[in-house]
Design an enzyme around this catalytic site. Structure first.
Site, PDB file in Angstrom:
ATOM      1  N   GLU A 361       0.974  -1.277   0.077  1.00  0.00           N
ATOM      2  CA  GLU A 361      -0.056   0.089  -0.102  1.00  0.00           C
ATOM      3  C   GLU A 361       0.853   1.197   0.109  1.00  0.00           C
ATOM      4  O   GLU A 361       0.384   2.355   0.562  1.00  0.00           O
ATOM      5  CB  GLU A 361      -0.770  -0.160   1.294  1.00  0.00           C
ATOM      6  CG  GLU A 361      -1.923  -0.699   1.208  1.00  0.00           C
ATOM      7  CD  GLU A 361      -3.214  -0.517   0.053  1.00  0.00           C
ATOM      8  OE1 GLU A 361      -3.160   0.693  -0.371  1.00  0.00           O
ATOM      9  OE2 GLU A 361      -4.023  -1.310  -0.170  1.00  0.00           O
ATOM     10  N   THR A 363       5.389   2.255   0.114  1.00  0.00           N
ATOM     11  CA  THR A 363       6.448   1.965   0.972  1.00  0.00           C
ATOM     12  C   THR A 363       6.616   3.182   1.856  1.00  0.00           C
ATOM     13  O   THR A 363       5.853   4.065   1.574  1.00  0.00           O
ATOM     14  CB  THR A 363       7.876   1.539   0.052  1.00  0.00           C
ATOM     15  OG1 THR A 363       7.846   2.909  -0.821  1.00  0.00           O
ATOM     16  CG2 THR A 363       7.433   0.658  -0.883  1.00  0.00           C
TER      17      THR A 363
END
Length: 375
Positions: A361, A363
């Site tokens: 989702e 980094t």
């Protein structure tokens, strides 16, 4: 923040179920590399498969704060299961409610919310991760619909899922405006699970490399409008990042509680190790940092409940919660010493499961980039 009576009741109910029905079986699920389908129907019975969906579609009609609290509790019992729930709620159900046609809602929402259907989100590719605009999966117009060809990488529930939301290029050369989203049943001919990845953690949740070989997608399954695939992907980020942040907090809380219990019972040099300042201060720092992360997550969820844009707050929550969780879990392992390094005490699994929260989702580097741009 101060929770309402309803939010506390939801949190406590999910905690009781998770600790009694999920946590004792987490090792069993990991060894099997999968969850029984019946478990998702049990979760649906608690409203956990469509928490923020309206009751019209069988959802719980809960707010995002309650959703975040519930996800923390599931994650505290089993991180991998909370990942499946996060995608189911934050991306699939919320996405279809927001951008799906009435026909798509009627076809998919009842099954997703009842636990009869599991969803997957297929955006990342072997050469396109953080740079979503670089995807190469191609959707070509054919009679009655589209033909999809390409590859996706690191797709959660790629094998388990019954339907995948797939982002593909529908107009080559148009950049971000040439991408579209498609709802593809995984039973479609040409939907191929190329590989199930062997992972450091979260092993009960399958993560797959997918291939699409001339997969036909009818026009009715174009998700949103043509050319809006990039915006569909971005619109999922608020809820998605709140979900990952919540699960990071939940896993870290479980590790911290194990460490505190151990420190109170383990004796060394005539007293419990909790009474030794080195240990007590380590756990005090962990508790304080974790509470700060929890409040940041709940703040982002509260903003979403009030209809306010919270993309940056969600990025902050994910960044802080995921990195704090890593520190807290490491501190928990250190507190248990050799016992923390072996599987029997639970911290070892949590350390493996939580590390990926800094990766998927978006980094930590991407979160910092987004936050810095907003400054």
């Amino acid at each position: 923040m101060v929770l309402s009576d309803t939010q506390v009741a939801i949190r406590d109910a999910v905690r009781a179920f998770s600790q009694h029905e999920i946590r004792p079986r987490a090792a069993e699920f990991e060894a099997a590399g999968a969850y029984p389908r019946s478990l998702f129907r049990e979760l649906a019975g608690l409203g956990l498969m469509g928490m923020t969906a309206p009751e019209k579609w069988g959802g719980a009609g809960a707010d995002y704060v309650s959703y975040a609290l519930a996800l923390m509790e599931v994650a505290a019992a089993d991180g991998a299961l909370s990942t499946i729930l996060s995608i189911q709620n934050s991306i699939m159900v919320s996405g279809i409610l927001r951008d799906g046609t009435e026909a798509q809602k009627e076809r998919f929402l009842p099954g997703l919310i009842s636990g009869d259907l599991i969803g997957a989100f297929a955006l990342t590719e072997p050469d396109a991760g953080s740079d979503a605009a670089a995807i190469r999966t191609l959707a070509t117009r054919v009679a009655g619909g589209w033909q999809v060809n390409g590859a996706k990488q690191f797709i959660t529930s790629g094998q388990l899922a019954d339907v995948a939301m797939v982002i593909a290029v529908s107009e080559p050369g148009a950049g971000k405006r040439g991408m579209s989203a498609f709802l593809i049943p995984t039973s479609s001919p040409g939907y191929i699970v190329e590989k199930i990845e062997r992972k450091m953690g979260q092993r009960a949740s399958d993560t797959c490399a997918l291939r699409f070989d001339d997969v036909f997608v009818e026009d009715a399954l174009v998700f949103g409008r043509l050319g809006a695939g990039y915006s569909v992907a971005l619109s999922n980020l608020e809820a998605g990042r709140i979900g990952i942040a919540a699960q990071a907090v939940g896993m870290a809380q479980a590790a911290l509680e194990i460490a505190i219990g151990f420190a109170k019972s383990r004796r060394s040099m005539g007293k419990t190790i909790m009474e030794h300042q080195a240990v007590g201060f380590r756990l005090a720092d962990s508790a304080a940092r974790l509470e700060a992360a929890r409040q940041l997550v709940l703040h982002a969820a509260s903003l979403k409940d009030h209809g306010q844009s919270c993309l940056i707050e969600a990025s902050m929550a994910k960044l802080v919660a995921s990195e704090t969780a890593d520190v807290v879990c490491s501190a928990a392992l250190q507190t248990l010493g050799g016992y923390g390094y072996v599987a029997d005490f639970g911290v070892e699994k949590i350390c493996r499961d939580v590390r990926v929260c800094q990766v998927y989702e978006g980094t930590s580097d991407i979160q910092r980039m987004l936050i810095s741009r907003a400054l």
